[in-house]
Scaffold this motif. Structure first.
Motif: not given
Length: 593
Positions: A285, A302, A326, A402
């Protein structure tokens, strides 16, 4: 070593002012010769460094006459007296002294070398590897190998003092589906059967724990037949460790101290303990990578929730299809990226699957961007607030599934930092990444495969998910990362047959297939196996960091090229037909000479 009646008394590079007036005998290679008429100066090189030799007719006419014929890389022996140097050379440790030669012996002459024996020689890597024995004469290469030696010695001493026993494990073993492709070795006495060279000593070190060795280590060669890159080789060296009756923190604690000691003893660099720990999820992340470089910022942000309904279909469509949007904020460096630079970065992220790279520059006049028109005032304000954007910043966006977003931005962080000169090789930031997924899905094989290897233990509370939702199972695994390189990885192992069988079932093995491949390990688990875990460090990669090199070939004495060949020996080579017949092998393709 002696030359006729001459015996070496010193290594040339160790001589200093305190040796003045001493008579010394030195042996080595001619680095350079300078003839000034009445005097000849020779730089003599050995492993310890360079020292200046002076040949003076008034000291020895015979030695002077012989010195007139010296060429580059001649091997010589010299006897003489140490004097204070007339013209000090502050660039070398022996720059205060010189030796006036009384005796010279030529031990071996040399043809003109195909490469220069100096660190700043610009020559192709293929030529360097072809003449590796000459390349290794360079001071930088010898320094790298000495650091490798000192590190390996330190590791052995540290682990021995911690109660580890060094045990050798087999090099010829059974082919097993552990991950990368095996190198196979045919057996002459068992026609049609093959050994495999070990990808790691994984199964044997677990068997050593079953045997009660308690703490094992080995500095060991491993082999993987995989595509190569700057930090990979078909044969590489691991610092391999395994411990019984431990949990994650026990393994982490002792190996933190090992790495702390290596950096302090070898480089004089202090590594602050305990190291930072990030879970795999947090690492992805924040950095888009499970081996993040944390020497600089540019963390991922994000913004999917802000752009899911925006007018820019590339963004909203990615979110609608289950992906994300992102970005990274390259703070304070917006003016350093021209349109041409941004196009270059876009080409860069496309190599990681991204379809493009969107951007916004924040200037005193407002936001400059080809996509600014798709956002209303409120949307734009929220993007700037969420990314902590200020005047002088540039924001770089990727929108996709992702896996592509993480891979693209994770690499883009490093590329941007590299272009901005932010990667300081004298700075070392180490951390642990923990709680990796136990499985990853292989779309080509249409099944789950082990993220690390099939013997990694799942986190206890996730065990019930093994048969129902394997993609949610976390591993008791941990990787040590330094400056964006994974230098070591390990896990707590499965030590009971029932959990190991569940693991194999989740990987698509039937009970019969599991026993066919790994029966010797599963059988061993029936006889009292202690809880155990371990780690393996990549010694080559660790030395690459210690020597500030960019390629592990610079720290391996005789490495292979990127196509796994050796220009020095011309390996691999075609085997003789007789040898193939003895091995009951026929080749489908015969290379033409």
């Amino acid at each position: 070593m002696t030359a006729k009646n001459l015996k070496r008394t010193h290594m040339g590079g160790t001589l200093r002012s305190e040796h003045i007036e001493e008579k010394v005998a030195l042996m080595g290679w001619v680095q350079k010769r300078r003839d000034l008429g009445g005097l000849i100066f020779v730089d003599l090189r050995d492993r310890s460094g360079i020292v200046q030799i002076v040949f003076d007719k008034d000291v020895s006419e015979e030695a002077f006459t012989m010195a007139e014929g010296l060429g580059s890389e001649f091997v010589i022996a010299v006897e003489g007296r140490v004097f204070k140097r007339q013209s000090i050379n502050p660039n070398i440790p022996t720059g205060d002294i010189e030796i006036f030669a009384e005796t010279l012996q030529i031990l071996n002459e040399s043809e003109t070398p195909p490469i220069y024996i100096k660190d700043d020689d610009v020559v192709s890597e293929n030529l360097r590897l072809k003449y590796r024995y000459l390349d290794l004469r360079k001071p930088s290469m010898q320094k790298n190998l000495i650091i490798r030696h000192e590190t390996a010695k330190l590791v052995r001493n540290f682990l021995s003092d911690e109660g580890f026993i060094e045990v050798e494990t087999p090099v010829l073993t059974k082919p097993t589906p552990e991950g990368a492709r095996d190198y196979l070795v045919p057996s002459r006495v068992n026609p049609g059967k093959f050994y495999a060279l070990p990808q790691s000593p994984q199964l044997f070190k677990q068997l050593l724990m079953v045997s009660g060795m308690d703490r094992y280590f080995q500095i060991v060669k491993c082999f993987r037949d995989e595509d190569l890159r700057a930090d990979r080789q078909p044969e590489f060296t691991q610092i391999d460790c395994e411990m019984s009756f431990v949990d994650e923190e026990d393994v982490i604690e002792i190996n933190e101290r090992l790495v702390e000691k290596i950096f302090k003893e070898i480089l004089g660099v202090e590594i602050q303990l305990p190291l930072q720990q990030l879970t795999y999820e947090e690492a992805m992340e924040r950095y888009g990578s499970d081996k993040p470089d944390v020497r600089f910022g540019f963390e991922l942000v994000n913004v999917s929730h802000l752009v899911k309904d925006c007018g820019f279909k590339v963004f909203s469509g990615a979110v609608e299809n289950g992906g994300s949007v992102r970005c990274i904020n390259v703070k304070g460096h917006g003016d350093k990226f021209s349109r041409k630079d941004i196009t270059s970065l876009e080409d860069y992220v496309k190599t990681y699957g991204a379809k493009g790279l969107a951007w916004m520059k924040v200037t005193e006049e407002g936001v400059t961007s080809p996509i600014a028109k798709f956002f209303n005032e409120e949307e734009m304000a929220k993007i700037l607030e969420t990314t902590n954007a200020e005047t002088g910043d540039i924001i770089l966006f990727v929108a996709d599934k992702n896996s592509v977003v993480f891979d693209s931005l994770g690499h883009l962080r490093g590329e941007v930092a590299k272009r901005l000169g932010l990667l300081n090789k004298d700075e070392y930031k180490a951390l642990w990444v923990t709680e990796f997924p136990l499985f990853e899905y292989d779309e080509e094989a249409n099944r789950y495969v082990a993220k690390h290897h099939p013997f990694t233990s799942p986190i206890v509370e996730d065990i019930p998910l093994l048969e129902t939702e394997p993609h949610k199972v976390r591993a008791r695994a941990y990787d040590m990362v330094i400056n964006g390189y994974e230098v070591g990885g390990g896990s707590i192992r499965i030590h009971t047959s029932d959990i190991q069988e569940k693991m194999f079932k989740a990987l698509g093995f039937s009970k019969e297939e599991a026993y066919e491949q790994f029966g010797f390990l599963l059988n061993a688990f029936k006889y009292g196996t202690p809880p155990h875990g371990g780690i393996a460090f990549g010694l080559d990669r660790l030395i690459m960091l210690l020597t500030k090199e960019d390629n592990i070939r610079e720290v391996i004495a005789f490495p292979k090229t990127q196509n796994a060949s050796d220009p020095l020996t011309n390996a691999p080579a075609v085997a003789e037909e007789k040898a193939l017949e003895e091995l009951s092998i026929k080749t489908a393709v015969v290379e033409k000479e």
